[in-house]
Design a protein around this motif. Structure first.
Motif, short mmCIF file in Angstrom:
data_model
loop_
_atom_site.label_atom_id
_atom_site.label_comp_id
_atom_site.label_asym_id
_atom_site.label_seq_id
_atom_site.Cartn_x
_atom_site.Cartn_y
_atom_site.Cartn_z
N ILE A 160 0.68 -1.13 0.09
CA ILE A 160 0.06 -0.09 0.03
C ILE A 160 0.70 1.36 -0.20
O ILE A 160 0.48 2.04 -0.72
N SER A 161 1.97 1.45 0.65
CA SER A 161 2.66 2.47 0.63
C SER A 161 3.62 2.60 -0.41
O SER A 161 3.68 3.58 -0.92
N THR A 162 4.28 1.37 -1.21
CA THR A 162 4.86 1.50 -2.23
C THR A 162 3.98 1.82 -3.66
O THR A 162 4.42 2.63 -4.43
N PHE A 163 2.69 1.41 -3.46
CA PHE A 163 1.58 1.67 -4.42
C PHE A 163 1.32 3.17 -4.48
O PHE A 163 1.20 4.01 -5.55
N GLY A 164 1.26 3.77 -3.37
CA GLY A 164 1.15 5.24 -3.12
C GLY A 164 2.31 6.00 -3.56
O GLY A 164 2.11 6.98 -4.45
N PHE A 182 6.08 12.74 0.53
CA PHE A 182 5.33 11.82 0.45
C PHE A 182 5.12 10.74 1.87
O PHE A 182 4.11 10.28 2.51
N PHE A 183 6.36 10.37 1.92
CA PHE A 183 6.60 9.25 3.17
C PHE A 183 6.47 9.95 4.19
O PHE A 183 5.88 9.50 5.25
N ASN A 184 6.73 11.46 4.45
CA ASN A 184 6.34 11.99 5.94
C ASN A 184 4.89 12.15 6.18
O ASN A 184 4.47 11.73 7.17
N GLY A 395 22.39 21.83 0.95
CA GLY A 395 22.03 21.76 -0.56
C GLY A 395 21.49 20.64 -1.01
O GLY A 395 21.04 20.24 -2.26
N ASN A 396 21.26 19.79 -0.09
CA ASN A 396 20.67 18.40 -0.37
C ASN A 396 19.04 18.73 -0.39
O ASN A 396 18.30 19.02 0.61
N PRO A 397 18.38 18.05 -1.25
CA PRO A 397 16.77 18.24 -1.54
C PRO A 397 16.14 17.87 -0.16
O PRO A 397 15.00 18.40 0.21
N ARG A 398 16.69 16.76 0.42
CA ARG A 398 16.00 16.27 1.70
C ARG A 398 16.52 16.99 3.02
O ARG A 398 16.10 16.84 3.95
N GLY A 399 17.31 18.01 2.76
CA GLY A 399 17.84 18.61 4.02
C GLY A 399 19.07 17.95 4.75
O GLY A 399 20.28 18.61 4.68
N ILE A 400 18.83 16.84 4.97
CA ILE A 400 20.21 15.92 5.32
C ILE A 400 20.04 14.56 4.60
O ILE A 400 18.96 14.22 4.19
N THR A 401 20.84 13.69 4.65
CA THR A 401 20.79 12.29 3.79
C THR A 401 19.97 11.43 4.72
O THR A 401 19.99 11.76 5.67
N ILE A 402 19.49 10.40 3.96
CA ILE A 402 18.57 9.45 4.63
C ILE A 402 19.50 8.70 5.87
O ILE A 402 18.79 8.57 7.04
N LEU A 403 20.58 8.37 5.69
CA LEU A 403 21.34 7.66 6.69
C LEU A 403 21.76 8.72 7.81
O LEU A 403 21.61 8.38 8.99
N VAL A 462 10.31 10.08 13.90
CA VAL A 462 10.13 10.55 12.88
C VAL A 462 11.53 10.66 12.05
O VAL A 462 11.38 10.77 10.88
N PHE A 463 12.52 10.47 12.77
CA PHE A 463 13.81 10.22 11.95
C PHE A 463 13.93 8.94 11.47
O PHE A 463 14.42 8.62 10.33
N ASN A 464 13.54 7.92 12.68
CA ASN A 464 14.12 6.43 12.45
C ASN A 464 13.10 5.71 11.35
O ASN A 464 13.36 5.39 10.22
N ALA A 465 11.84 5.66 11.77
CA ALA A 465 10.86 4.91 11.06
C ALA A 465 10.58 5.34 9.84
O ALA A 465 10.52 4.65 8.77
N ILE A 466 10.47 6.71 9.76
CA ILE A 466 10.15 7.42 8.21
C ILE A 466 11.37 7.13 7.32
O ILE A 466 11.19 6.92 6.14
N GLY A 467 12.42 7.36 7.87
CA GLY A 467 13.78 7.56 7.43
C GLY A 467 14.02 5.83 6.64
O GLY A 467 14.38 5.80 5.76
N LEU A 468 13.60 4.96 7.41
CA LEU A 468 13.95 3.57 7.21
C LEU A 468 12.93 3.21 6.02
O LEU A 468 13.43 2.62 5.03
N LEU A 469 11.88 3.72 6.12
CA LEU A 469 10.53 3.54 5.04
C LEU A 469 11.15 4.11 3.60
O LEU A 469 10.91 3.41 2.51
N GLU A 470 11.33 5.37 3.69
CA GLU A 470 11.90 5.99 2.44
C GLU A 470 13.33 5.42 1.95
O GLU A 470 13.54 5.30 1.02
N PHE A 471 14.08 5.08 2.82
CA PHE A 471 15.41 4.56 2.48
C PHE A 471 15.52 3.36 1.79
O PHE A 471 15.97 3.22 0.52
N PHE A 472 14.79 2.30 2.27
CA PHE A 472 14.58 1.07 1.57
C PHE A 472 13.91 1.02 0.38
O PHE A 472 13.99 0.09 -0.75
N TYR A 473 12.85 2.07 0.26
CA TYR A 473 12.12 2.26 -1.14
C TYR A 473 12.82 2.97 -2.03
O TYR A 473 13.03 2.41 -3.17
#
Length: 582
Positions: A160-164, A182-184, A395-403, A462-473
């Motif tokens: 459902i999240s990847t479909f979104g 989106f993931f936020n 200068g990173n579009p995400r503000g900071i890198t996912i890691l 907010v940093f961990n769970a959302i970051g992990l979902l975004e990172f692996f996708y």
């Protein structure tokens, strides 16, 4: 050129397999029909998980260790089954149809669970709050309902999240920018469902009845599914490519091992690869060579064997999965820390003074509300203020890198468990001061002492769970992005299983020779502070491993550049562990 401007550029189609118009499909317009399901599904899950340990101990008469273990095992199953659901979606049925079949199974499980706590013959009888021992039939039916939900979650959670996310075209700069948020906001809707579960459903379960507490999210799920299908004409679908991804992933290291004595050519053009026209004609993604995990390059060496070598693309996909696996391994301990929220934190809360006013008593599991509230408050702040501020700095579009985002989340989690240990030391001091010995005696200490540990875990998520979902996708190979998000879900699942294992082993080790267990049935005569301290120590060690893995990780990039010898290579940057470049 006109068609390219009208239709989506990423190859997405409608439900009949026809190209879709970019202006009439996808984006937030389509995602709005998905958010309701996510909210109600999270409401259902947390409505069960948050208070399950109390149901098992008060209604089914399970001891502390057994109830914690069973909650962890069920939660682990909910998060581990998405591996199968994602594989089926990526290789055979697609995300939409896999989600459809699995969501019906999920709803069936919720109906069975509601029956298990409502129908007289299926639940233990209770008089004045004291329940008789449940029969084998009642226990079996209850757990069948729970694990039916777990199987259903296997097909809904990864898809459902990847479909979104599929509703945003990566080749359209405006839509690609929208997908960054989106993931936020996806997790924001998830947090709303969790908030209602911990704030409302838990109270309903303990004061108005477990049947009503499980029945409300069941009805909500059914309504949200109807809304989901109303939005069908707006959805974009990825074309399913029936490649055997698992076979390819296994073939690469085996072939590389067979060729281990061969010298890898200096000219990358000598490695086996199919013509670029093949990838264009089949709609498959070609992945160009990167300088990481060079030992796997030997799988693409051309030999005189009758067996064809692996293509460079297959080798690079295997490299990506290996890189993701290293990061995944260091997420298991943080997932173990989060497992305390629905188990030991709740049991800890049951021993404290839960009165609010003269008559109202706060359900111990409702303190999980503050995890969700801190998330809900932090997500808009992160998305609207933190990201733009850091974007100007880096200068990173995400503000900071996912890691970087993950690292910050892991540190906050460690601080949260350290605070939990300190609060437990305070609780034990009060117990000694008032000579409390019985497990049913209330410790004269407000349950709100637990508020900091819950809130810190919420901010960390907010940093961990959302970051992990975004990172692996984001970092998964394009053909297996549903399967990629199962790195996220399986990490949480194994974290729960790991907590179940640790609780069991710590109990056995510390209770040897007639000694008091750190995690006994009587928490007023146990040492939870020692167990929390143990978690802090292994988390600090794990943080060091995370920094090492992050320093070795190379991000996937959409940019290309000419490489020596005429080869086009994916541009990649090894991570620097300095504060602004992880």
């Amino acid at each position: 050129m006109e068609a390219a401007n009208v239709y989506t550029q990423d190859g997405t189609v409608d439900l009949q397999g026809r190209p879709v118009l970019a202006s009439r499909t996808g984006r937030w317009k389509a995602c709005s029909f998905l958010l309701g399901y996510e909210a109600f599904e999270r409401m259902a899950f947390y409505g069960i998980a948050s208070n399950l340990v109390n149901y098992l101990t008060t209604r089914l008469h399970e001891d502390t260790i057994s109830s914690v273990r069973n909650v962890n095992n069920w939660s682990g199953a909910v998060w581990i089954t998405p591996i199968a659901g994602a594989y089926i979606a990526d290789s055979y049925m697609g995300r939409f149809w896999t989600f459809t079949a699995s969501s019906l199974l999920y709803v069936l499980g919720m109906i069975l669970l509601t029956m298990a706590v409502t129908v007289k013959s299926l639940r233990p009888t209770c008089v004045n709050g004291v329940c008789n021992k449940a029969s084998s039939l009642q226990i079996t039916f209850f757990y069948i309902a729970l694990y039916t939900i777990a199987i259903g979650a296997g097909g809904t959670k990864p898809n459902i999240s990847t479909f979104g996310a599929d509703q945003f075209d990566n080749y359209n700069l405006k839509e690609k920018k929208q997908k960054v948020s989106f993931f936020n906001w996806w997790m924001f809707s998830s947090f709303l469902g969790a908030l209602f579960a911990t704030l409302g459903l838990v109270y309903i379960q303990e004061n108005l009845g477990w049947g009503l507490g499980y029945g409300i999210p069941t009805v909500g799920l059914l309504v949200s599914l109807i809304v989901f299908y109303i939005g069908t004409p707006l959805y974009r679908h990825r074309v399913v490519k029936p490649d055997n991804l698992a076979k390819d992933l296994v073939q690469v290291p085996i072939t590389a091992f067979k060729n281990r004595k061969l010298h890898c050519p200096d000219d990358l053009l000598e490695l086996h690869e199919l013509d670029s026209h093949y990838y264009k004609s089949t709609g498959k993604h070609q992945v160009h060579h990167t300088p990481t995990f060079r030992f796997l390059d030997k799988a693409a060496i051309k030999t005189y064997s009758r067996d064809l070598p692996c293509t460079v693309t297959k080798v690079e996909v295997a490299k990506r999965v290996l890189g993701l696996t290293l990061i995944w391994l260091v997420t298991l301990i943080p997932s173990t820390l989060w497992a305390q929220v629905n188990t030991l934190f709740v049991k800890q809360g049951t021993t404290l003074d839960r009165k609010l006013g003269s008559s109202f008593q706060i359900p111990a599991a409702s303190l999980g509300t503050f995890v969700t509230l801190s998330m809900l408050l932090s997500v808009p702040i992160y998305d609207r203020y933190f990201v733009p501020f850091m974007r100007k700095k880096t200068g990173n579009p995400r503000g900071i890198t996912i890691l970087q985002r993950l690292g910050i989340g892991f540190v906050i989690q460690i601080v949260a468990v350290a605070v939990a240990s300190a609060v437990e030391v305070k609780r034990m001091r009060v117990i000694r001061e008032f000579h409390i010995t019985s497990p049913k005696q209330v410790v004269p200490m407000s349950i709100f002492w637990l508020l900091p540990q819950y809130s810190l875990l919420g901010i960390g998520d907010v940093f961990n769970a959302i970051g992990l979902l975004e990172f692996f996708y984001d970092q998964s190979p394009e053909e297996m992005q549903s399967l990629g998000t199962t790195f996220f879900t399986s990490g949480i699942g194994l974290g729960n299983f790991l907590n179940s294992f640790l609780v069991t082993m710590i109990d056995k080790i510390t209770s040897k020779g007639g000694r008091k267990s750190w995690i006994g049935d009587n928490l007023n005569d146990s040492r939870l502070d020692y167990y929390y301290g143990f978690l802090v120590v292994i988390s600090i060690v794990n943080m060091g491993l995370f920094l090492w893995a992050a320093s070795k990780y190379v991000y996937k990039s959409d940019d290309t550049k000419e490489f020596s010898g005429g080869c086009v290579q994916m541009e990649a940057k090894a991570l620097d562990t300095s504060p602004l470049t992880i």
